[in-house]
Motif scaffolding. Structure first.
Motif, short mmCIF file in Angstrom:
data_model
loop_
_atom_site.label_atom_id
_atom_site.label_comp_id
_atom_site.label_asym_id
_atom_site.label_seq_id
_atom_site.Cartn_x
_atom_site.Cartn_y
_atom_site.Cartn_z
N ALA A 32 38.94 41.93 35.20
CA ALA A 32 39.95 42.61 35.50
C ALA A 32 39.95 42.58 37.23
O ALA A 32 38.98 42.34 37.82
N SER A 33 41.21 42.47 37.56
CA SER A 33 41.44 42.35 39.01
C SER A 33 42.69 42.63 39.54
O SER A 33 43.63 42.84 38.71
N ARG A 34 43.01 42.62 40.72
CA ARG A 34 44.47 42.98 41.19
C ARG A 34 45.10 41.20 41.62
O ARG A 34 44.12 40.55 41.95
N PRO A 35 46.33 41.01 41.50
CA PRO A 35 46.71 39.80 41.87
C PRO A 35 46.19 39.40 43.40
O PRO A 35 46.07 38.12 43.63
N THR A 36 46.22 40.17 44.27
CA THR A 36 45.88 39.87 45.70
C THR A 36 44.49 40.93 46.01
O THR A 36 44.22 41.14 47.07
N GLY A 37 43.63 41.01 44.90
CA GLY A 37 42.49 41.71 45.24
C GLY A 37 41.37 40.78 45.86
O GLY A 37 41.19 39.72 45.70
N MET A 38 40.62 41.79 46.83
CA MET A 38 39.29 40.77 47.43
C MET A 38 38.24 40.94 46.32
O MET A 38 37.35 39.93 46.46
N HIS A 39 38.24 41.46 45.10
CA HIS A 39 37.13 41.52 44.03
C HIS A 39 37.63 40.95 42.69
O HIS A 39 38.98 41.18 42.41
N LEU A 40 36.86 40.63 41.83
CA LEU A 40 37.08 40.36 40.34
C LEU A 40 35.86 41.00 39.50
O LEU A 40 34.73 40.77 39.97
N TRP A 41 36.11 41.79 38.56
CA TRP A 41 35.47 42.49 37.75
C TRP A 41 34.90 41.90 36.47
O TRP A 41 36.06 41.96 35.55
N LEU A 42 33.92 41.21 36.32
CA LEU A 42 33.78 40.11 35.37
C LEU A 42 32.75 40.79 34.26
O LEU A 42 31.65 41.26 34.63
N ALA A 43 33.43 40.65 32.70
CA ALA A 43 32.62 41.07 31.75
C ALA A 43 31.47 40.01 31.46
O ALA A 43 31.95 38.61 31.61
N LEU A 44 30.45 40.37 30.79
CA LEU A 44 29.47 39.28 30.55
C LEU A 44 29.73 38.90 29.28
O LEU A 44 29.86 39.97 28.42
#
Length: 467
Positions: A383-395
């Motif tokens: 999950a992330s925003r198109p111009t986001g600083m972070h990315l929330w990655l499922a394992l």
């Protein structure tokens, strides 16, 4: 001119360092002589099939080694090589940096060489023309009048934050602004609500100030209005601290309808809001702050740090009418006043459009890295925003977050797990946060993604499973 560094390029190591060392070897061999002008960055990048950013970093490294001299408006020129100087460099701590982990763990804007150049140019302008108050000011505590006026206009016109210059406080970064807002409102032992996953700085601040921080359920848009309403009825909090735009660590961002619903809950309960809007400039225009819906019960905090350069610790706290006299003593006690020199740079960048230009460039750079990350980690849920600083990655099923973090660090990659962002006790989400700006060099960033992609496709080592 054209030069051929190919025969001197080492086979291993970061490309920028390989180019710098190739320059040193070409000088030793007599291929390059003192006074020789090097090719422009783009020309050498095309010759070596690398990025312009890599060449820029290589030239900067060569200048640190004493090999070259960059002259503004003239180019980069070969110096006479001092063997002792380079040997000292090779023994210095800079070499250890090349073996440091690829850092995808720290929230940091991407800072290409052009950002550094703008900063230095502004420093020179300030040195030549700054008002004496920038150098010797001791008051006013809330900030120099011209800096507050410019900031207030920008906050109103660009971010939609209500208020006048008399409602603005200049503070040393957004973290300082959040602390001032909380200290203004909250006493030791009071309850403050925030998102169930929130910035770890707020968690640390709650422990420092002795307040009771409670988490509220979130979804892909951030705090859930119904859950917030229930928490307000249960806890009767003194304040609610929310990040409606690019929540750290998940990136959750409220659309305007969600913001309306959250504001209605807060208005009904009469609860103070502290809005952490530090990522506002990383989103395209169109989202209005919660503070605009609740101007009489909201403290709004933002800064320039996440969208320009991390060293520009220029934070802006907007205080509701009638509360400034409570906030200023806290500012005086914690830092006396914000640093005038920092805000003079910010003031000039706000005036000439540099802030808006750098923010636009930051969004573009982050969008490119978001796309690259999705390409390298295709098949994994994120999950992330198109111009986001972070990315929330499922394992994937085999990995636990702490195991992956441990193994990644052993292989030269730093990442963050969900644990440090959890407000309440409980099982953490099986996710990791990837921060996309901690590495300015795109090749090192890509190297980190390659390491992570390989690990995600493997099973954890047995000993890690035992741990």
């Amino acid at each position: 001119m054209t030069i051929d560094l190919t025969p001197y390029l080492p086979a291993h190591g970061p490309k920028y360092l390989a180019i710098a060392r190739a320059l040193a070897e070409a000088i030793r061999q007599g291929e390059l002589t003192p006074g020789t002008r090097l090719p422009p960055h783009r020309c050498l990048a095309e010759t070596l099939d690398v990025s312009v950013q890599t060449v820029s970093r290589a030239y900067a490294q060569a200048e640190k080694m004493g090999l070259v001299q960059a002259r503004v408006g003239s180019g980069t020129w070969i110096n006479a090589l001092d063997d002792g100087q380079e040997a000292e460099y090779l023994r210095s701590a800079n070499m250890a940096m090349d073996a440091s982990p690829v850092d995808l763990s720290i929230a940091h804007p991407i800072c290409p060489p052009g950002h550094h150049l703008r900063f230095r140019e502004t420093l020179r302008d300030v040195a030549d023309s700054a008002h004496p108050d920038v150098i010797d000011a001791c008051r006013p505590i809330a900030g120099l009048p011209h800096q507050r006026e410019r900031a207030s206009q920008w906050l109103h016109d660009t971010l939609g934050v209500p208020g006048t210059p008399d409602d603005r406080v200049l503070c040393n970064g957004a973290a300082h602004g959040v602390m001032l807002a909380i200290a203004t409102l909250v006493q030791h032992g009071d309850v403050v609500l925030t998102e169930a996953l929130t910035d770890h700085g707020l968690i640390a601040l709650s422990r420092t100030l002795g307040l009771q921080l409670r988490g509220v359920a979130i979804d892909e848009q951030g705090v859930i209005p119904e859950a917030l309403d229930a928490a307000c009825r249960r806890y009767r909090p003194r304040a609610v601290c929310l990040t409606p735009t690019q929540l750290n660590p998940t990136g959750a961002t409220m659309d305007n309808a969600r913001r309306d619903a959250v504001a209605e809950v807060l208005a009904r309960h009469g609860t103070w809001l502290i809005e952490d809007d530090v990522h506002a400039l990383l989103e395209p225009p169109g989202l209005s702050p919660l503070t605009a819906r609740l101007p009489r019960q909201s403290f709004h905090v933002t800064s320039l740090t996440k969208a320009t350069v991390s060293g520009l610790r220029a934070g802006y706290l907007s205080v509701p009418r009638g509360q400034l006299h409570h906030t200023l003593p806290r500012l005086r006690a914690t830092s006396w006043m914000a640093t005038p020199l920092v805000f003079e740079i910010a003031d000039r960048w706000l005036a000439d459009g540099t802030v808006d230009a750098l923010a636009s460039e930051q969004r573009q750079l982050l969008a490119e890295r978001q796309q690259l990350t999705r390409t390298r980690l295709v098949g994994h849920a994120m999950a992330s925003r198109p111009t986001g600083m972070h990315l929330w990655l499922a394992l994937p099923g085999a990995w636990r977050a702490e195991e992956l973090q441990q193994q990644a660090l052993q292989e030269g990659l730093a990442i963050s797990t969900a644990q440090s962002f959890m407000v309440d006790q409980g099982p953490p989400p099986r996710r990791i946060r990837l921060s996309l700006g901690g590495e300015n060099d795109l090749e090192r960033f890509d190297q980190g993604l390659t390491i992570l992609g390989r690990l995600l496709g493997e099973a954890p080592p047995p000993m890690l499973q035992i741990v």
